[in-house]
Each structure stands twice: as C-alpha cells, then as structure tokens.
Design a protein around this motif. Structure first.
Motif, PDB file in Angstrom:
ATOM      1  N   ASN A 170       0.862  -1.175   0.000  1.00 50.69           N
ATOM      2  CA  ASN A 170       0.000   0.000   0.000  1.00 50.69           C
ATOM      3  C   ASN A 170       0.897   1.223   0.000  1.00 50.69           C
ATOM      4  OD1 ASN A 170      -2.448  -1.450   0.235  1.00 50.69           O
ATOM      5  ND2 ASN A 170      -2.050  -1.750   2.392  1.00 50.69           N
ATOM      6  N   ALA A 171       0.389   2.313  -0.500  1.00 50.21           N
ATOM      7  CA  ALA A 171       1.119   3.584  -0.454  1.00 50.21           C
ATOM      8  C   ALA A 171       0.236   4.545   0.348  1.00 50.21           C
ATOM      9  CB  ALA A 171       1.396   4.067  -1.871  1.00 50.21           C
ATOM     10  N   VAL A 172       0.117   5.766  -0.098  1.00 50.33           N
ATOM     11  CA  VAL A 172      -0.804   6.701   0.552  1.00 50.33           C
ATOM     12  C   VAL A 172      -2.214   6.141   0.460  1.00 50.33           C
ATOM     13  CG1 VAL A 172      -1.781   9.022   0.409  1.00 50.33           C
ATOM     14  CG2 VAL A 172       0.661   8.680   0.087  1.00 50.33           C
ATOM     15  N   GLY A 173      -2.527   5.529  -0.682  1.00 52.54           N
ATOM     16  CA  GLY A 173      -3.787   4.829  -0.887  1.00 52.54           C
ATOM     17  C   GLY A 173      -3.520   3.339  -0.955  1.00 52.54           C
ATOM     18  N   PRO A 174      -4.569   2.529  -0.953  1.00 54.23           N
ATOM     19  CA  PRO A 174      -4.376   1.073  -0.979  1.00 54.23           C
ATOM     20  C   PRO A 174      -3.915   0.577  -2.346  1.00 54.23           C
ATOM     21  CG  PRO A 174      -6.696   1.591  -1.159  1.00 54.23           C
ATOM     22  CD  PRO A 174      -5.987   2.894  -0.897  1.00 54.23           C
ATOM     23  N   ASN A 175      -3.313  -0.606  -2.367  1.00 51.53           N
ATOM     24  CA  ASN A 175      -2.987  -1.286  -3.611  1.00 51.53           C
ATOM     25  C   ASN A 175      -4.315  -1.615  -4.302  1.00 51.53           C
ATOM     26  OD1 ASN A 175      -2.729  -3.782  -5.282  1.00 51.53           O
ATOM     27  ND2 ASN A 175      -0.582  -3.525  -4.781  1.00 51.53           N
ATOM     28  N   LEU A 176      -4.409  -1.392  -5.605  1.00 49.00           N
ATOM     29  CA  LEU A 176      -5.676  -1.548  -6.313  1.00 49.00           C
ATOM     30  C   LEU A 176      -5.809  -2.855  -7.085  1.00 49.00           C
ATOM     31  CD1 LEU A 176      -6.194   2.105  -7.590  1.00 49.00           C
ATOM     32  CD2 LEU A 176      -7.178   0.986  -5.590  1.00 49.00           C
ATOM     33  N   TYR A 177      -4.883  -3.781  -6.895  1.00 49.31           N
ATOM     34  CA  TYR A 177      -4.995  -5.068  -7.571  1.00 49.31           C
ATOM     35  C   TYR A 177      -6.237  -5.781  -7.044  1.00 49.31           C
ATOM     36  CZ  TYR A 177      -3.769  -9.506  -9.702  1.00 49.31           C
ATOM     37  OH  TYR A 177      -3.793 -10.629 -10.473  1.00 49.31           O
ATOM     38  N   ALA A 183     -13.134  -0.972   0.736  1.00 49.33           N
ATOM     39  CA  ALA A 183     -12.161  -1.247   1.808  1.00 49.33           C
ATOM     40  C   ALA A 183     -11.673  -2.691   1.675  1.00 49.33           C
ATOM     41  CB  ALA A 183     -12.782  -0.979   3.179  1.00 49.33           C
ATOM     42  N   HIS A 184     -11.196  -3.033   0.475  1.00 49.11           N
ATOM     43  CA  HIS A 184     -10.856  -4.425   0.147  1.00 49.11           C
ATOM     44  C   HIS A 184      -9.546  -4.917   0.746  1.00 49.11           C
ATOM     45  CE1 HIS A 184      -8.499  -2.321  -2.893  1.00 49.11           C
ATOM     46  NE2 HIS A 184      -7.852  -3.429  -3.143  1.00 49.11           N
ATOM     47  N   ARG A 185      -8.701  -4.051   1.241  1.00 52.01           N
ATOM     48  CA  ARG A 185      -7.430  -4.481   1.825  1.00 52.01           C
ATOM     49  C   ARG A 185      -7.509  -4.435   3.345  1.00 52.01           C
ATOM     50  NH1 ARG A 185      -2.598  -4.773  -1.624  1.00 52.01           N
ATOM     51  NH2 ARG A 185      -1.672  -5.047   0.405  1.00 52.01           N
ATOM     52  N   GLU A 186      -7.225  -5.529   3.977  1.00 51.13           N
ATOM     53  CA  GLU A 186      -7.261  -5.601   5.441  1.00 51.13           C
ATOM     54  C   GLU A 186      -6.100  -4.826   6.070  1.00 51.13           C
ATOM     55  OE1 GLU A 186      -9.745  -6.953   7.191  1.00 51.13           O
ATOM     56  OE2 GLU A 186     -10.726  -7.463   5.300  1.00 51.13           O
ATOM     57  N   ASP A 187      -5.007  -4.665   5.315  1.00 49.00           N
ATOM     58  CA  ASP A 187      -3.811  -4.017   5.855  1.00 49.00           C
ATOM     59  C   ASP A 187      -3.743  -2.519   5.550  1.00 49.00           C
ATOM     60  OD1 ASP A 187      -3.444  -4.394   3.134  1.00 49.00           O
ATOM     61  OD2 ASP A 187      -1.336  -4.949   3.303  1.00 49.00           O
ATOM     62  N   ALA A 244     -17.544   1.780   6.181  1.00 54.53           N
ATOM     63  CA  ALA A 244     -18.982   1.556   6.315  1.00 54.53           C
ATOM     64  C   ALA A 244     -19.560   0.868   5.083  1.00 54.53           C
ATOM     65  CB  ALA A 244     -19.694   2.886   6.556  1.00 54.53           C
ATOM     66  N   LEU A 245     -18.878   0.959   3.947  1.00 53.76           N
ATOM     67  CA  LEU A 245     -19.353   0.342   2.709  1.00 53.76           C
ATOM     68  C   LEU A 245     -18.653  -0.979   2.409  1.00 53.76           C
ATOM     69  CD1 LEU A 245     -19.464   3.571   0.517  1.00 53.76           C
ATOM     70  CD2 LEU A 245     -21.402   2.352   1.518  1.00 53.76           C
ATOM     71  N   HIS A 246     -17.985  -1.556   3.394  1.00 53.94           N
ATOM     72  CA  HIS A 246     -17.190  -2.769   3.181  1.00 53.94           C
ATOM     73  C   HIS A 246     -18.002  -3.901   2.553  1.00 53.94           C
ATOM     74  CE1 HIS A 246     -14.054  -5.733   3.628  1.00 53.94           C
ATOM     75  NE2 HIS A 246     -14.903  -6.520   4.254  1.00 53.94           N
ATOM     76  N   GLU A 247     -19.260  -4.036   2.909  1.00 53.35           N
ATOM     77  CA  GLU A 247     -20.077  -5.138   2.397  1.00 53.35           C
ATOM     78  C   GLU A 247     -20.503  -4.916   0.943  1.00 53.35           C
ATOM     79  OE1 GLU A 247     -20.436  -7.913   4.151  1.00 53.35           O
ATOM     80  OE2 GLU A 247     -19.237  -6.922   5.685  1.00 53.35           O
TER      81      GLU A 247
END
Length: 176
Positions: A92-99, A107-111, A120-123
């Motif tokens: 991840n960088a400033v934002g999450p990895n988008l793969y 919020a697809h990355r747990e890390d 809140a939109l995780h589902e």
C-alpha cells in the motif's frame, strides 16, 4: 521607580493624550454629511436560487465495451500512481494497492487504514457503476472519504481506467 521607567510611562501617556486631542480636533474640523440616497445604485436585490442538482452520471457499461486498457494504464500511471500501486501482492502507499479492486468489497485491503466512510461500505462490492461514480467525484460518491483526488470528468477516461483496473485480477469480473 527608576528615571527610565518614568520616561517610558510619560511617553505612553503623552502619545495617548496627543491621539485623543487629534481625534477631537478632527471631529470639530470635519463635518461629515449623510447622503439622502446611496451614491451607487445596485438595482433590485435578487434572492439566490437553489443550486441546480448535479447532472446525472451517464452509465459506464456502454463505454466499457470499447474501453482501451492501455489508455487506462497510462491515465492511472499519471493520475493514480502517486498514491496507489497496482501489482498483485503489492504494498500500500498513501492509498491502498488496487490489484483486484473491481468486484471486490469497498475497503478491500485488510492491511490499509480506510476512512470510516469507506469502511462503512465494506459489504458493498466495487461494481462498474460504483467505480464510475467514485472516479468521477470521489468526495461526492463517498462523503467523508480521505481521497483528495478531484476526479476524472471525461466518461471515456473513466471507462478506460475501469477497464485497466478490471485487468488487474487473476480472473477479471465479466463485463456487463
């Protein structure tokens, strides 16, 4: 009290008295005259109209059929790579990895530490229309997001970027 302190006190007192006298003399010498009507007419007072509703975002599905993955890669490298990475298992960088983002949950990355609005939109999955709205204006699509990107105004550019993001998966999500 020392002589120097007395001099300082006297200087302040004298300055105050001089300013007071100057104000009194100025008030006696200058006689402001109130105008009967304003010097500049501005016309009628117009009440502000309610802001127009934002234009509806055109569906992205028809544009995805002709989207260019290479253009999307170029746009993403210019617009997104400062904050995101795109490799499988990448950091991840400033934002999450988008793969694997297309079809995955918000919020697809747990890390990664997402904003509460994104968590809140995780589902909810990142479908093509959700990505279209987010890439158009992130702050409008998810109020409270930490993403400070203004967005991509051109629908074809958004389609190209979404096609590129779709290609970043072991098994890409089928096109609509």
């Amino acid at each position: 009290m020392s002589l120097e302190a007395n001099k300082a006190f006297a200087a302040v007192l004298t300055a105050g008295i001089c300013f007071m006298v100057a104000g009194l003399v100025g008030g006696l010498v200058v006689h402001p005259q109130r105008l009967d009507k304003p010097a500049i007419e501005t016309g009628e007072v117009v009440t502000a109209a309610a802001p127009a509703a934002p234009a509806a975002l055109e569906p992205i599905a028809p544009l995805l059929a002709s989207a260019n993955v290479e253009n999307g890669r170029t746009i993403a490298s210019r617009q997104c790579a400062a904050c995101h990475t795109f490799t499988e298992g990448g950091r991840n960088a400033v934002g999450p990895n988008l793969y694997g983002v297309v079809g995955g949950p918000h919020a697809h990355r747990e890390d990664f530490n997402y904003s509460p609005a994104m968590k809140a939109l995780h589902e909810k999955p990142w479908d093509y229309e959700a990505l279209n709205a987010f890439l158009n204006r992130p702050a409008a699509a998810i109020p409270g997001t930490r993403m400070a990107f203004a967005g991509l105004n051109q629908a074809q550019q958004r389609a190209d970027v979404i096609a590129y993001l779709r290609s970043l998966a072991g098994s890409p999500v089928p096109l609509p």
